[in-house]
Motif scaffolding. Structure first.
Motif, PDB file in Angstrom:
ATOM      1  N   THR B  19      25.829  51.536  52.797  1.00 38.55           N
ATOM      2  CA  THR B  19      24.409  51.509  52.440  1.00 38.55           C
ATOM      3  C   THR B  19      24.088  50.181  51.763  1.00 38.55           C
ATOM      4  O   THR B  19      24.983  49.491  51.266  1.00 38.55           O
ATOM      5  CB  THR B  19      24.070  52.658  51.470  1.00 38.55           C
ATOM      6  N   ASP B  20      22.817  49.864  51.718  1.00 36.43           N
ATOM      7  CA  ASP B  20      22.377  48.610  51.099  1.00 36.43           C
ATOM      8  C   ASP B  20      22.119  48.858  49.612  1.00 36.43           C
ATOM      9  O   ASP B  20      21.003  48.802  49.137  1.00 36.43           O
ATOM     10  CB  ASP B  20      21.110  48.120  51.813  1.00 36.43           C
ATOM     11  N   VAL B  21      23.177  49.186  48.919  1.00 34.68           N
ATOM     12  CA  VAL B  21      23.071  49.562  47.500  1.00 34.68           C
ATOM     13  C   VAL B  21      24.119  48.771  46.720  1.00 34.68           C
ATOM     14  O   VAL B  21      25.292  48.757  47.124  1.00 34.68           O
ATOM     15  CB  VAL B  21      23.337  51.079  47.329  1.00 34.68           C
ATOM     16  N   PRO B  22      23.723  48.108  45.636  1.00 38.45           N
ATOM     17  CA  PRO B  22      24.737  47.408  44.830  1.00 38.45           C
ATOM     18  C   PRO B  22      25.703  48.425  44.221  1.00 38.45           C
ATOM     19  O   PRO B  22      25.276  49.483  43.762  1.00 38.45           O
ATOM     20  CB  PRO B  22      23.930  46.725  43.717  1.00 38.45           C
ATOM     21  N   THR B  23      26.988  48.136  44.235  1.00 40.76           N
ATOM     22  CA  THR B  23      27.940  49.101  43.688  1.00 40.76           C
ATOM     23  C   THR B  23      28.017  48.979  42.171  1.00 40.76           C
ATOM     24  O   THR B  23      27.599  47.976  41.588  1.00 40.76           O
ATOM     25  CB  THR B  23      29.366  48.898  44.256  1.00 40.76           C
ATOM     26  N   HIS B  24      28.551  50.011  41.547  1.00 42.61           N
ATOM     27  CA  HIS B  24      28.704  50.017  40.085  1.00 42.61           C
ATOM     28  C   HIS B  24      30.060  49.470  39.674  1.00 42.61           C
ATOM     29  O   HIS B  24      30.394  49.477  38.501  1.00 42.61           O
ATOM     30  CB  HIS B  24      28.549  51.445  39.563  1.00 42.61           C
ATOM     31  N   TYR B  25      30.860  49.032  40.661  1.00 42.90           N
ATOM     32  CA  TYR B  25      32.220  48.596  40.329  1.00 42.90           C
ATOM     33  C   TYR B  25      32.211  47.292  39.534  1.00 42.90           C
ATOM     34  O   TYR B  25      31.335  46.451  39.678  1.00 42.90           O
ATOM     35  CB  TYR B  25      33.047  48.447  41.611  1.00 42.90           C
ATOM     36  N   CYS B  26      33.228  47.153  38.694  1.00 43.92           N
ATOM     37  CA  CYS B  26      33.317  45.957  37.835  1.00 43.92           C
ATOM     38  C   CYS B  26      33.608  44.724  38.706  1.00 43.92           C
ATOM     39  O   CYS B  26      34.216  44.832  39.765  1.00 43.92           O
ATOM     40  CB  CYS B  26      34.469  46.104  36.849  1.00 43.92           C
ATOM     41  N   PRO B  27      33.231  43.550  38.218  1.00 44.42           N
ATOM     42  CA  PRO B  27      33.585  42.325  38.928  1.00 44.42           C
ATOM     43  C   PRO B  27      35.110  42.248  39.098  1.00 44.42           C
ATOM     44  O   PRO B  27      35.852  42.538  38.167  1.00 44.42           O
ATOM     45  CB  PRO B  27      33.085  41.208  38.014  1.00 44.42           C
ATOM     46  N   GLY B  28      35.530  41.898  40.304  1.00 45.45           N
ATOM     47  CA  GLY B  28      36.965  41.719  40.540  1.00 45.45           C
ATOM     48  C   GLY B  28      37.706  42.973  40.923  1.00 45.45           C
ATOM     49  O   GLY B  28      38.872  42.919  41.291  1.00 45.45           O
ATOM     50  N   CYS B  29      37.051  44.105  40.853  1.00 44.20           N
ATOM     51  CA  CYS B  29      37.681  45.376  41.228  1.00 44.20           C
ATOM     52  C   CYS B  29      37.804  45.435  42.746  1.00 44.20           C
ATOM     53  O   CYS B  29      36.924  44.978  43.474  1.00 44.20           O
ATOM     54  CB  CYS B  29      36.832  46.524  40.714  1.00 44.20           C
ATOM     55  N   THR B  30      38.889  46.004  43.238  1.00 41.55           N
ATOM     56  CA  THR B  30      39.112  46.014  44.688  1.00 41.55           C
ATOM     57  C   THR B  30      38.530  47.240  45.397  1.00 41.55           C
ATOM     58  O   THR B  30      38.694  47.382  46.604  1.00 41.55           O
ATOM     59  CB  THR B  30      40.618  45.893  45.001  1.00 41.55           C
ATOM     60  N   HIS B  31      37.873  48.130  44.650  1.00 41.71           N
ATOM     61  CA  HIS B  31      37.206  49.259  45.318  1.00 41.71           C
ATOM     62  C   HIS B  31      36.228  48.759  46.394  1.00 41.71           C
ATOM     63  O   HIS B  31      36.126  49.343  47.467  1.00 41.71           O
ATOM     64  CB  HIS B  31      36.408  50.109  44.317  1.00 41.71           C
ATOM     65  N   ARG B  65      27.394  57.126  47.387  1.00 41.61           N
ATOM     66  CA  ARG B  65      26.202  56.266  47.387  1.00 41.61           C
ATOM     67  C   ARG B  65      26.351  55.112  48.372  1.00 41.61           C
ATOM     68  O   ARG B  65      25.373  54.535  48.809  1.00 41.61           O
ATOM     69  CB  ARG B  65      26.000  55.633  46.007  1.00 41.61           C
ATOM     70  N   TYR B  66      27.588  54.747  48.636  1.00 42.83           N
ATOM     71  CA  TYR B  66      27.835  53.481  49.327  1.00 42.83           C
ATOM     72  C   TYR B  66      28.168  53.647  50.808  1.00 42.83           C
ATOM     73  O   TYR B  66      28.072  52.697  51.559  1.00 42.83           O
ATOM     74  CB  TYR B  66      28.956  52.712  48.609  1.00 42.83           C
ATOM     75  N   PHE B  67      28.595  54.847  51.189  1.00 46.91           N
ATOM     76  CA  PHE B  67      28.906  55.075  52.602  1.00 46.91           C
ATOM     77  C   PHE B  67      27.710  55.748  53.272  1.00 46.91           C
ATOM     78  O   PHE B  67      27.177  56.727  52.742  1.00 46.91           O
ATOM     79  CB  PHE B  67      30.152  55.954  52.762  1.00 46.91           C
ATOM     80  N   ALA B  68      27.341  55.219  54.429  1.00 47.12           N
ATOM     81  CA  ALA B  68      26.188  55.767  55.161  1.00 47.12           C
ATOM     82  C   ALA B  68      26.665  56.850  56.129  1.00 47.12           C
ATOM     83  O   ALA B  68      26.385  56.816  57.319  1.00 47.12           O
ATOM     84  CB  ALA B  68      25.461  54.655  55.907  1.00 47.12           C
ATOM     85  N   THR B  69      27.429  57.795  55.589  1.00 44.66           N
ATOM     86  CA  THR B  69      27.865  58.958  56.370  1.00 44.66           C
ATOM     87  C   THR B  69      27.533  60.194  55.541  1.00 44.66           C
ATOM     88  O   THR B  69      27.236  60.080  54.351  1.00 44.66           O
ATOM     89  CB  THR B  69      29.390  58.953  56.619  1.00 44.66           C
ATOM     90  N   ASP B  70      27.597  61.364  56.165  1.00 42.00           N
ATOM     91  CA  ASP B  70      27.486  62.592  55.374  1.00 42.00           C
ATOM     92  C   ASP B  70      28.601  62.584  54.329  1.00 42.00           C
ATOM     93  O   ASP B  70      29.715  62.121  54.600  1.00 42.00           O
ATOM     94  CB  ASP B  70      27.617  63.825  56.276  1.00 42.00           C
ATOM     95  N   PHE B  71      28.307  63.108  53.144  1.00 44.07           N
ATOM     96  CA  PHE B  71      29.288  63.048  52.064  1.00 44.07           C
ATOM     97  C   PHE B  71      29.249  64.290  51.189  1.00 44.07           C
ATOM     98  O   PHE B  71      28.208  64.890  50.984  1.00 44.07           O
ATOM     99  CB  PHE B  71      29.032  61.813  51.184  1.00 44.07           C
ATOM    100  N   ALA B  72      30.421  64.641  50.687  1.00 48.68           N
ATOM    101  CA  ALA B  72      30.527  65.701  49.688  1.00 48.68           C
ATOM    102  C   ALA B  72      31.137  65.107  48.432  1.00 48.68           C
ATOM    103  O   ALA B  72      31.892  64.135  48.498  1.00 48.68           O
ATOM    104  CB  ALA B  72      31.417  66.829  50.203  1.00 48.68           C
ATOM    105  N   GLN B  73      30.811  65.698  47.303  1.00 55.78           N
ATOM    106  CA  GLN B  73      31.368  65.255  46.025  1.00 55.78           C
ATOM    107  C   GLN B  73      32.251  66.376  45.497  1.00 55.78           C
ATOM    108  O   GLN B  73      31.754  67.441  45.147  1.00 55.78           O
ATOM    109  CB  GLN B  73      30.216  64.949  45.062  1.00 55.78           C
TER     110      GLN B  73
END
Lengths: 367, 263
Positions: B19-31, B65-73
């Motif tokens: 998705t076109d959403v900025p991630t919440h991951y920290c700078p330098g994180c490999t997620h 939030r970041y994958f443009a597929t159906d998702f479960a939490q």
């Protein structure tokens, strides 16, 4: 369909099959294991899903996954196993996916024993898991009702997108009695799953099944919506049985197996000239508040009978609000209250409130 | 106008599966790298609309939030159980979980082992950064001996706090596990290898070969107290020796036989 001699645990499992249950996930625990065994045989032969999970924790999360996919799904367990499911039940409630849980209650707390009890009332009716959620809780008192409630549970779960609990006990699960199974309803084809379900985002925006609302105001708005739904359920889904309450001066309030025992007890009390009836909540949540309040207006006293230390009693006291004396008789630890004991408690209350004027003289019940 | 358009070749685009959403991951994180690799593979396989993801609890809690597929939490550690339920009633869909080390190797150890043992046809992405990132850098089951965390301030002590769990090696022993590999995200070569493994792990599911897991060694500069490049170096120098990269289990026939390759 014809009346057959059926064991409670097998009866509700087969009822689920016939209600179009697509998937069953469970873990062996006495006194409900026959349900899991029945599903282990029936579901694969019908091309449906059966998984024996590694724990009740996993089982309820498999239910959560299948429910998120929009499938008709259930699990069953008994008290200690249901305690392990509380995390998943809270997530399911927080995600508003439909699921059915059958709890064949046994004596507790802790490992307790495998004898019939009703000591999960507070856990199942008041939550048990974290957060402001409620479940629809059905309380069968016969094998026939166990069947009927299981079928009803699926329909209610999907209509309201909620957890529906069938709160049975070891007695109902293990007993055999005549009952009629429903006709076979084929499962809904996957192509007809609900619009919110996780079916793959083919030609539509993506769906999300989640219980997370990080922003407190959003979480509160969600909670308000849940509460509004619970209020609508309360207005639409109360079920209650009143047995011989028309002329009653004393009424027993009991659910499930305890209500069944109470009916035997009041038959004897009526033979002795006491005007006694039974109010049996069939839905424990939503609780039959209006019916109980109306009954409290016209009787002289209420006796709550439970196979626990007085859990539904709290709800009865709340609803009755001291309109009439409310007394309690319960047995715990898997001990069943005998009709004679209940009868003695009824007589004691009748004497206390002056409702025994026309009754036969008091007789001590032999120990 | 006959002017020829300026010849441009896109060299970097957002995959459709992100998705076109900025991630919440920290700078330098490999997620972020892991997310992108998975999304690129989903695009390349053309399965965005037939894939269902399961997010876990931890830093990747917001993966949906970041994958443009159906998702479960899922609940903490329960993603493999939830994925089991999803996959069993939707066998024609691709189901993947995205889990961190606390989620998969600690609270969800039972769920991952049994999903693998059952040979559930799901794909698991296991991000191992040797710490609990979301809660602020506590000791994880994969923290290294001597690693200082907020809950092992003197360094992880094997005698009182146990030793790191090598989940890939553990899971590869199970007959139900079809594909188990460990890769790293610490440099370009490793990232390319990781992407290939991600693709294979989805292909294992598509071909109905069983349970597939890719463990990805990842950095957590914030909680490790390192600059991003330093953190990548720590993966290479400290984590890789403890968690050797490689293939622990690959189904026969998954990869085309290479000419001249030794059996």
């Amino acid at each position: 369909m014809a009346v057959e001699l059926l064991k409670g645990n097998v009866a509700f499992a087969e009822a689920a099959v016939r209600a179009g249950c697509e998937a069953y996930f469970g873990y062996p625990i006495t006194p409900q294991t026959e349900a899991l065994e029945h599903m282990a045989k029936r579901m694969p032969e019908l091309g449906r899903v059966f998984v024996q999970a590694e724990s009740e924790v996993a089982a309820i999360n498999m239910v959560y996954g299948a429910a998120a996919a929009g499938a008709r799904v259930m699990t069953s367990s008994s008290s200690p196993g249901v305690s392990l499911m509380m995390e998943g039940i809270s997530y399911i409630a927080g995600s508003e996916v439909p699921a059915v849980v059958v709890d064949v209650m046994r004596g507790g707390p802790g490992l307790g024993n495998i004898a019939p009890a009703q000591c999960d009332y507070l856990q199942m009716v008041k939550g048990g898991g974290h957060g402001d959620y409620r479940s629809i809780v059905l309380a069968p008192s016969t094998v026939q009702e166990l069947i009927d409630h299981t079928v009803l549970a699926f329909d209610l779960a999907e209509a309201w997108r909620t957890i529906v609990v069938v709160l049975a006990d070891g007695s109902l699960g293990q007993m055999m009695e005549g009952a009629e199974l429903p006709p076979m309803r084929p499962p809904r084809p996957p192509s007809e799953r609900a619009a919110w379900a996780l079916t793959g985002a083919i030609g539509r925006p993506t769906n999300l099944v989640s219980s997370i609302h990080l922003e407190p105001s959003e979480e509160e708005a969600f909670n308000q919506r849940l509460q509004a739904k619970y209020a609508a359920i309360e207005a639409a889904e109360v079920r209650v049985e009143e047995h011989l309450t028309g002329d009653a001066r004393i009424a027993v309030v009991a659910f499930g197996t305890a209500a069944r025992l109470a009916k035997t007890a009041i038959a004897a009390a009526r033979d002795d000239g006491l005007a006694v009836g039974v109010l049996r909540p069939i839905t424990l949540d939503p609780f039959p508040t209006a019916a109980l309040r109306a009954l409290a207006e016209r009787v002289d006293g209420l006796l709550v009978v439970e196979m626990n230390a007085g859990q539904m009693l709290q709800d009865v006291q709340r609803v009755v609000a001291e309109r009439v004396p409310v007394r309690f008789f319960g047995r715990t630890g898997g001990v069943m209250p005998m009709p004679e004991e209940i009868g003695a408690a009824i007589r004691e209350l009748a004497h206390e409130v002056g409702a025994a004027d026309d009754a036969a003289p008091w007789q001590e019940v032999p120990a | 106008m006959t002017t020829a358009p300026l010849a441009t070749t896109p060299v970097y685009e957002r995959p459709d599966a992100l998705t076109d959403v900025p991630t919440h991951y920290c700078p330098g994180c490999t997620h972020g790298i892991a997310h992108r690799l998975i999304a690129e593979v989903i695009d390349e396989l053309g399965v965005r609309e037939t894939t269902i993801g399961v997010a876990s609890v931890g830093c990747s809690v917001f993966a949906y939030r970041y994958f443009a597929t159906d998702f479960a939490q899922a609940a903490h550690g329960r993603a493999p159980a939830m994925a089991t339920g999803l996959k069993r009633v939707s066998p024609e869909r691709l189901v993947f979980t995205y889990q961190g080390d606390g989620d998969l190797a600690s609270i969800g150890a039972a769920e991952i082992l049994h999903a693998a043992a059952r040979g559930e046809a799901i794909t698991v992405f296991f991000l191992n950064n040797a710490t609990y990132g979301m809660t602020g850098g506590q000791m994880a089951p994969t923290s290294l001996i001597g690693q200082k965390t907020t809950s092992s301030p003197l360094g992880r002590d094997a005698a009182s706090q146990g030793s790191p769990i090598r989940m890939s090696e553990l899971i590869a022993q199970l007959d139900g596990a079809a594909y188990v590999v460990r890769r790293s995200l610490h440099d370009v070569v490793q990232i390319k290898r990781a992407k290939k493994a991600i693709r294979e792990a989805f292909e294992v599911q598509q071909r109905g070969l069983g349970f597939a897991m890719v463990e990805l060694l990842s950095s957590c500069p914030t909680n490790w107290g390192m600059a991003p490049d330093e953190a990548l170096g720590w993966i290479r120098d400290a984590m890789v020796p403890a968690y050797p990269l490689g293939d622990f289990k690959v189904p026969e026939g998954l990869r085309p036989a290479r000419k001249g390759a030794h059996a």
